[in-house]
Write an enzyme that holds these catalytic residues in place. Structure first.
Site, PDB file in Angstrom:
ATOM      1  N   HIS A 247      -4.063   6.792  -2.541  1.00  0.00           N
ATOM      2  CA  HIS A 247      -5.177   5.882  -2.859  1.00  0.00           C
ATOM      3  C   HIS A 247      -6.175   6.517  -3.839  1.00  0.00           C
ATOM      4  CE1 HIS A 247      -4.645   3.121   0.919  1.00  0.00           C
ATOM      5  NE2 HIS A 247      -3.504   3.600   0.487  1.00  0.00           N
TER       6      HIS A 247
ATOM      7  N   ASP B 276       4.093  -2.441  -2.330  1.00  0.00           N
ATOM      8  CA  ASP B 276       2.788  -2.721  -2.939  1.00  0.00           C
ATOM      9  C   ASP B 276       1.939  -1.449  -2.934  1.00  0.00           C
ATOM     10  OD1 ASP B 276       2.609  -2.902  -0.124  1.00  0.00           O
ATOM     11  OD2 ASP B 276       0.802  -4.132  -0.207  1.00  0.00           O
TER      12      ASP B 276
ATOM     13  N   HIS C  48       6.784  -0.026   2.144  1.00  0.00           N
ATOM     14  CA  HIS C  48       6.181  -1.082   1.319  1.00  0.00           C
ATOM     15  C   HIS C  48       6.182  -0.700  -0.157  1.00  0.00           C
ATOM     16  CE1 HIS C  48       2.307   1.101   0.787  1.00  0.00           C
ATOM     17  NE2 HIS C  48       2.517   1.539   2.016  1.00  0.00           N
TER      18      HIS C  48
ATOM     19  N   ASP D  28       2.317   7.100  -1.773  1.00  0.00           N
ATOM     20  CA  ASP D  28       2.100   5.957  -0.849  1.00  0.00           C
ATOM     21  C   ASP D  28       2.594   4.692  -1.529  1.00  0.00           C
ATOM     22  OD1 ASP D  28       1.347   4.279   1.148  1.00  0.00           O
ATOM     23  OD2 ASP D  28      -0.785   4.445   0.807  1.00  0.00           O
TER      24      ASP D  28
ATOM     25  N   GLU E 240       5.952   6.177   5.553  1.00  0.00           N
ATOM     26  CA  GLU E 240       4.562   6.383   5.094  1.00  0.00           C
ATOM     27  C   GLU E 240       4.259   7.876   4.986  1.00  0.00           C
ATOM     28  OE1 GLU E 240       2.133   4.427   4.193  1.00  0.00           O
ATOM     29  OE2 GLU E 240       2.621   2.439   4.961  1.00  0.00           O
TER      30      GLU E 240
ATOM     31  N   GLU F 172       1.465  -4.607   2.502  1.00  0.00           N
ATOM     32  CA  GLU F 172       1.021  -3.648   3.519  1.00  0.00           C
ATOM     33  C   GLU F 172      -0.414  -3.222   3.246  1.00  0.00           C
ATOM     34  OE1 GLU F 172       0.273  -0.086   5.850  1.00  0.00           O
ATOM     35  OE2 GLU F 172       0.174  -0.224   3.686  1.00  0.00           O
ATOM     36  N   GLU F 173      -0.720  -3.039   1.971  1.00  0.00           N
ATOM     37  CA  GLU F 173      -2.033  -2.512   1.598  1.00  0.00           C
ATOM     38  C   GLU F 173      -3.122  -3.588   1.672  1.00  0.00           C
ATOM     39  OE1 GLU F 173      -2.556   0.484   1.408  1.00  0.00           O
ATOM     40  OE2 GLU F 173      -0.883   1.584   0.512  1.00  0.00           O
TER      41      GLU F 173
END
Ligand SMILES: [Zn+2]
Length: 379
Positions: free
Chosen positions: A352, A69, A67, A100, A163, A134-135
């Site tokens: 994150h 995003d 992903h 990520d 991932e 995805e997030e």
């Protein structure tokens, strides 16, 4: 000239694609893939951009999924650099998406560009399934792309999800499955009344407490060879009541279960609904329950390809990766419906977080791992 993983990582990070925004990330990726000969199909669902890109037509089709995003940066002032102006400091690339997982995508693209120069005519095809969702709620992302590919009868023979899978060191862990996740929203209804006249009322508070006590103490299983024991957590409890002399009419609670493949969402629903029914009946209360299933538990039974990937990682990192099913859900929960899936990417220690970063040496290693996986797969 092969594509540089560091350069492409930086270019992707420079697009502030905070979920569900795309900010040009998918187009940038498609441009790079087209330069390598990929056919790129951009698939929009609602406001979400997704990409399915393919090089070659014959089978087997090896797919990489990921992903573009990212999660919001949080307080920008807490960052040591601008999260969308990627910077290399002390040999670490810092920026939102550094592990990520924009950098992982860049490593795969760089690996393909090297693979292509060495293997002009390989038998099979390489594809990328990339989503911009995805997030967030992940409704218009991989889930729908998988439905689309199914409709188009597109066959994927093996899928590698990029991932971050390692906790401390590149090479220590690959994921061969994931636990399932289900959230339950429970409401118990009694009869409102004066606290001094409880015989004229029916308090749902002790009833929901009994229920929560029962489900909290339930031993769902002891775990399996590949999975840790299933676990339930009560995450919310609420009684809307503005007065202290009123017995409330309603009490609510929310719980989440991370479950292994000894259960399915429907077997769990049956088990829990029985408890709610019995306890409420005894207390002459009513209940309402609704569930949200984020994914079922699944495992990719180790086969020739998973072994090859494990050996390739070991050869390059000198660490034998553990086959694991730990952690939260990922888009593998959708892809596994059409193809066997495993996950291997960067070290997720800073994902994150403020100052998300990745050692530049890990980017080189991951590109090398992906390149070797491709070479061994198409050998
Ligand atoms: Zn991710």
């Amino acid at each position: 000239m092969p594509i540089s993983e560091l350069k492409l990582s930086k270019e992707l990070i420079r697009r502030p694609s905070v979920t569900p925004k795309d900010a040009g990330a998918i187009n940038l990726l498609a441009k790079n893939l087209r330069s390598l000969g990929f056919k790129c199909k951009i698939i929009n669902f609602k406001n979400i951009k997704n990409l399915y890109a393919k090089l070659g037509r014959s089978s087997p089709n090896f797919c990489y999924a990921g992903h573009t995003d990212v999660v919001p940066p949080g307080n920008m002032n807490d960052w040591s650099v601008n999260p969308f102006k990627p910077t290399v400091k002390n040999n670490k690339l810092i920026g939102r998406g550094a592990n990520d997982m924009k950098a992982s995508i860049a490593c795969f693209v760089a690996a393909v560009s090297r693979f292509k120069t060495k293997n002009k005519k390989f038998k099979g095809s390489i594809s990328l399934l990339i989503t911009g969702d995805e997030e967030g709620i992940a409704i218009n992302g991989t889930k729908r792309v998988v439905e689309y590919l199914k409709r188009k009868k597109e066959k994927i023979d093996f899928c590698l999800v990029g991932e971050p899978t390692n906790q401390n060191k590149l090479g220590e862990m690959m994921k061969i499955g994931r636990r399932g996740s289900i959230t339950g929203y429970l409401a118990v209804y009694g009869t409102q009344g004066h606290v001094a006249y409880p015989h004229d009322a029916n308090n749902p508070a002790p009833v929901i407490t009994k229920i929560l006590n029962q489900i909290e103490n339930l031993k769902l299983d002891k775990g399996t060879k590949n999975f840790q024991p299933s676990n339930l957590e009560i995450v919310k409890m609420n009684i809307e009541n503005t007065a202290d002399n009123v017995i409330p009419a309603e009490a609510t609670a929310t719980f989440n279960i991370r479950f292994n493949n000894k259960h399915s969402s429907s077997s769990l629903k049956r088990k829990f609904n029985n408890i709610f029914r019995k306890t409420c009946k005894k207390s002459k209360c009513f209940f309402k329950i609704s569930y949200m299933v984020s994914g079922e538990a699944f495992i990719t039974v180790p086969n020739k390809t998973t072994k090859m990937i494990q050996n390739t990682i070991k050869k390059i990192t000198k660490i034998k990766p553990k086959l694991s099913t730990t952690g939260g859900t990922s888009d593998a929960r959708f892809i596994r419906k059409i193809a066997p899936c495993i996950e291997f990417g960067l070290v997720g220690k800073t994902m994150h977080k403020i100052d998300e970063s990745v050692p530049v040496s890990d980017l080189k290693k991951l590109t090398n791992i992906y390149l070797n996986i491709l070479e061994n797969y198409f050998k």
